[in-house]
Design an enzyme around this catalytic site. Structure first.
Site, PDB file in Angstrom:
ATOM      1  N   PHE A  41     -17.876  -4.460 -29.088  1.00  0.00           N
ATOM      2  CA  PHE A  41     -18.887  -3.797 -29.909  1.00  0.00           C
ATOM      3  C   PHE A  41     -20.242  -4.407 -29.594  1.00  0.00           C
ATOM      4  CE2 PHE A  41     -16.588  -1.262 -33.132  1.00  0.00           C
ATOM      5  CZ  PHE A  41     -15.299  -1.539 -32.715  1.00  0.00           C
ATOM      6  N   ALA A  42     -21.251  -3.540 -29.459  1.00  0.00           N
ATOM      7  CA  ALA A  42     -22.616  -4.011 -29.230  1.00  0.00           C
ATOM      8  C   ALA A  42     -23.538  -3.156 -30.086  1.00  0.00           C
ATOM      9  CB  ALA A  42     -22.967  -3.915 -27.750  1.00  0.00           C
ATOM     10  N   VAL A  43     -23.750  -3.608 -31.294  1.00  0.00           N
ATOM     11  CA  VAL A  43     -24.508  -2.852 -32.286  1.00  0.00           C
ATOM     12  C   VAL A  43     -25.790  -3.611 -32.606  1.00  0.00           C
ATOM     13  CG1 VAL A  43     -24.470  -2.036 -34.687  1.00  0.00           C
ATOM     14  CG2 VAL A  43     -22.413  -1.831 -33.253  1.00  0.00           C
ATOM     15  N   GLU A  65     -12.096 -11.993 -39.706  1.00  0.00           N
ATOM     16  CA  GLU A  65     -11.327 -13.112 -39.144  1.00  0.00           C
ATOM     17  C   GLU A  65     -10.326 -13.685 -40.164  1.00  0.00           C
ATOM     18  OE1 GLU A  65     -12.886 -16.005 -36.027  1.00  0.00           O
ATOM     19  OE2 GLU A  65     -13.197 -17.112 -37.908  1.00  0.00           O
ATOM     20  N   TYR A 108     -27.464  -6.994 -30.608  1.00  0.00           N
ATOM     21  CA  TYR A 108     -26.408  -7.580 -29.768  1.00  0.00           C
ATOM     22  C   TYR A 108     -26.318  -6.845 -28.427  1.00  0.00           C
ATOM     23  CZ  TYR A 108     -24.497 -10.442 -33.583  1.00  0.00           C
ATOM     24  OH  TYR A 108     -24.313 -11.378 -34.566  1.00  0.00           O
ATOM     25  N   HIS A 128      -8.949 -21.143 -32.122  1.00  0.00           N
ATOM     26  CA  HIS A 128     -10.389 -21.301 -32.340  1.00  0.00           C
ATOM     27  C   HIS A 128     -10.854 -22.643 -31.787  1.00  0.00           C
ATOM     28  CE1 HIS A 128     -14.263 -21.459 -34.294  1.00  0.00           C
ATOM     29  NE2 HIS A 128     -14.100 -20.235 -34.747  1.00  0.00           N
ATOM     30  N   ASP A 183     -15.414 -10.199 -28.975  1.00  0.00           N
ATOM     31  CA  ASP A 183     -16.820 -10.288 -29.368  1.00  0.00           C
ATOM     32  C   ASP A 183     -17.679 -10.122 -28.120  1.00  0.00           C
ATOM     33  OD1 ASP A 183     -16.218 -10.925 -31.982  1.00  0.00           O
ATOM     34  OD2 ASP A 183     -17.370 -12.814 -31.986  1.00  0.00           O
ATOM     35  N   VAL A 184     -18.921  -9.691 -28.323  1.00  0.00           N
ATOM     36  CA  VAL A 184     -19.813  -9.516 -27.161  1.00  0.00           C
ATOM     37  C   VAL A 184     -20.660 -10.762 -26.896  1.00  0.00           C
ATOM     38  CG1 VAL A 184     -21.834  -8.534 -28.376  1.00  0.00           C
ATOM     39  CG2 VAL A 184     -21.275  -7.789 -26.045  1.00  0.00           C
ATOM     40  N   ASP A 185     -20.769 -11.662 -27.870  1.00  0.00           N
ATOM     41  CA  ASP A 185     -21.688 -12.796 -27.709  1.00  0.00           C
ATOM     42  C   ASP A 185     -21.026 -13.944 -26.941  1.00  0.00           C
ATOM     43  OD1 ASP A 185     -19.973 -13.277 -29.849  1.00  0.00           O
ATOM     44  OD2 ASP A 185     -21.446 -14.439 -30.977  1.00  0.00           O
TER      45      ASP A 185
HETATM   46  N1  UDP Z   1     -21.646  -7.298 -33.835  1.00  0.00           N
HETATM   47  C1  UDP Z   1     -22.627  -6.436 -33.354  1.00  0.00           C
HETATM   48  N2  UDP Z   1     -23.779  -6.299 -34.072  1.00  0.00           N
HETATM   49  C2  UDP Z   1     -24.016  -6.984 -35.229  1.00  0.00           C
HETATM   50  C3  UDP Z   1     -23.018  -7.874 -35.689  1.00  0.00           C
HETATM   51  C4  UDP Z   1     -21.853  -8.014 -34.957  1.00  0.00           C
HETATM   52  O1  UDP Z   1     -22.473  -5.814 -32.320  1.00  0.00           O
HETATM   53  O2  UDP Z   1     -25.077  -6.809 -35.829  1.00  0.00           O
HETATM   54  C5  UDP Z   1     -20.381  -7.403 -33.090  1.00  0.00           C
HETATM   55  C6  UDP Z   1     -20.547  -8.160 -31.777  1.00  0.00           C
HETATM   56  O3  UDP Z   1     -19.574  -7.726 -30.858  1.00  0.00           O
HETATM   57  C7  UDP Z   1     -20.259  -9.584 -32.228  1.00  0.00           C
HETATM   58  C8  UDP Z   1     -19.124  -9.364 -33.212  1.00  0.00           C
HETATM   59  O4  UDP Z   1     -19.443  -8.133 -33.872  1.00  0.00           O
HETATM   60  O5  UDP Z   1     -19.927 -10.426 -31.149  1.00  0.00           O
HETATM   61  C9  UDP Z   1     -18.911 -10.466 -34.259  1.00  0.00           C
HETATM   62  O6  UDP Z   1     -20.120 -10.899 -34.775  1.00  0.00           O
HETATM   63  P1  UDP Z   1     -20.695 -12.352 -34.400  1.00  0.00           P
HETATM   64  O7  UDP Z   1     -20.435 -12.607 -32.968  1.00  0.00           O
HETATM   65  O8  UDP Z   1     -22.125 -12.441 -34.845  1.00  0.00           O
HETATM   66  O9  UDP Z   1     -19.779 -13.283 -35.307  1.00  0.00           O
HETATM   67  P2  UDP Z   1     -19.408 -14.811 -35.078  1.00  0.00           P
HETATM   68  O10 UDP Z   1     -18.979 -14.977 -33.649  1.00  0.00           O
HETATM   69  O11 UDP Z   1     -20.611 -15.618 -35.366  1.00  0.00           O
HETATM   70  O12 UDP Z   1     -18.304 -15.055 -36.040  1.00  0.00           O
HETATM   71 MN    MN Z   2     -19.125 -13.943 -31.877  1.00  0.00          MN
END
Ligand code: UDP
Ligand code: MN
Length: 297
Positions: free
Chosen positions: A65-67, A248, A70, A178, A156-158
């Protein structure tokens, strides 16, 4: 130590002895109490895994997801590095979910690899973007994704790929240890403890703390995982509550009730901020630094 039983992996089950060598890493846990392999670098033969999947002519899905911000910040690097490292030599379909399909970067794809862009409405709160993924995935599994892929990994995309992430990671259901918590005692793990939440785990419950940034499995397993999480989050919302770590927390409850068939070591999704660790030999995915002020509203 014996070889982990593999009866829970129907599509990849035949002769896992050729694939796994849990004894190769005596310093880490390579098998769960219920007999699922925990795969670490050196405990599997990537060539054997590749061969098995090739023989079965499988299609592997990767959803991301890339919203909002992101998309610009992470998506291009995620996809470019996936082309270098994710299931190289296999048939792969990327599914990118975004509210701005036109903004998805053009990434040159290798042979046998496709990218599909799916529209998803943008939620206001980042927590809702994250949680809504379960509902969107559930719908997608009932549609084209469910028809064309045999296994799916949801990520996740990050983060970006930094090493080979191949078919050794596939199984009927797959959970990710984790990176920040794999060494912690069970009582300290950040499970949901509020008894009003559907995600609650009592003291003494919970096997490991799994990271929602990587999970996967067969269509059937993922349908049941996403259905569980959607229902649990709906119940919590009806009570005016939200689990501590959102989707999660519910994922962790699901994997407590339905043990994963395979567990990925933290090498598969590592945070460089943790620093050097002797047991982390070859990270496959690296988290991006958390720049919440830039990407979250
Ligand atoms: N995400 C997104 N836009 C947002 C929030 C989340 O695309 O505004 C998606 C994205 O793929 C992201 C995932 O949801 O990697 C989980 O969110 P995030 O990585 O911020 O969570 P964390 O890794 O900090 O738990
Ligand atoms: Mn993440």
């Amino acid at each position: 130590m014996g070889v982990c039983p593999s009866a829970r992996m129907p599509l990849l089950s035949d002769n896992f002895t050729g694939l796994l060598r849990p004894w190769a890493r005596p310093e880490v846990l390579t098998c769960t109490s219920w007999g699922a392999p925990i795969i670490w670098d050196g405990t599997f033969d990537p060539d054997v895994a590749q061969q098995k999947v090739g023989q079965q002519n499988l299609t592997i899905g990767l959803t991301v997801f890339a919203v909002g911000r992101y998309l610009e910040k992470y998506l291009a690097r995620f996809l470019e590095t996936a082309e270098q490292h994710f299931m190289v030599g296999q048939r792969v379909v990327y599914y990118v979910f975004t509210e701005r399909p036109a903004a998805v970067p053009h990434v040159a794809l290798g042979e046998g690899r496709q990218l599909r862009v799916e529209y998803v409405a943008r939620e206001q709160r980042w927590q809702d973007v994250s949680m809504e993924r379960m509902r969107t995935l559930h719908e997608a599994l009932g549609g084209r994704l469910g028809r064309e892929a045999h296994f799916v990994l949801c990520m996740d995309v990050d983060q970006h790929f930094s090493g080979p992430f191949g078919p050794e990671a596939l199984a009927e259901s797959v959970a990710q240890l984790h990176a920040w918590h794999y060494r912690w005692p069970r009582w300290l793990l950040p499970f949901e403890r509020d008894v009003r939440s559907a995600a609650v785990l009592a003291p003494g419950e919970g096997d490991f703390y799994y990271h929602a940034a990587v999970f996967g499995g067969s269509m059937a397993a993922l349908r049941s995982l996403t259905a569980h999480c959607v229902q649990a989050m709906r119940r919590d919302r009806g009570r005016g509550i939200e689990a501590r770590w959102h989707d999660e927390s519910h994922l962790n409850k699901f994997f407590w009730l339905h043990k994963p068939a395979k567990v990925l070591s933290p090498e598969f999704c590592w945070s460089p901020e943790i620093g050097e660790r002797a047991e982390i030999r070859r990270p496959r995915l690296l988290w991006a630094p958390k720049e919440y002020a830039l990407v979250r509203d």
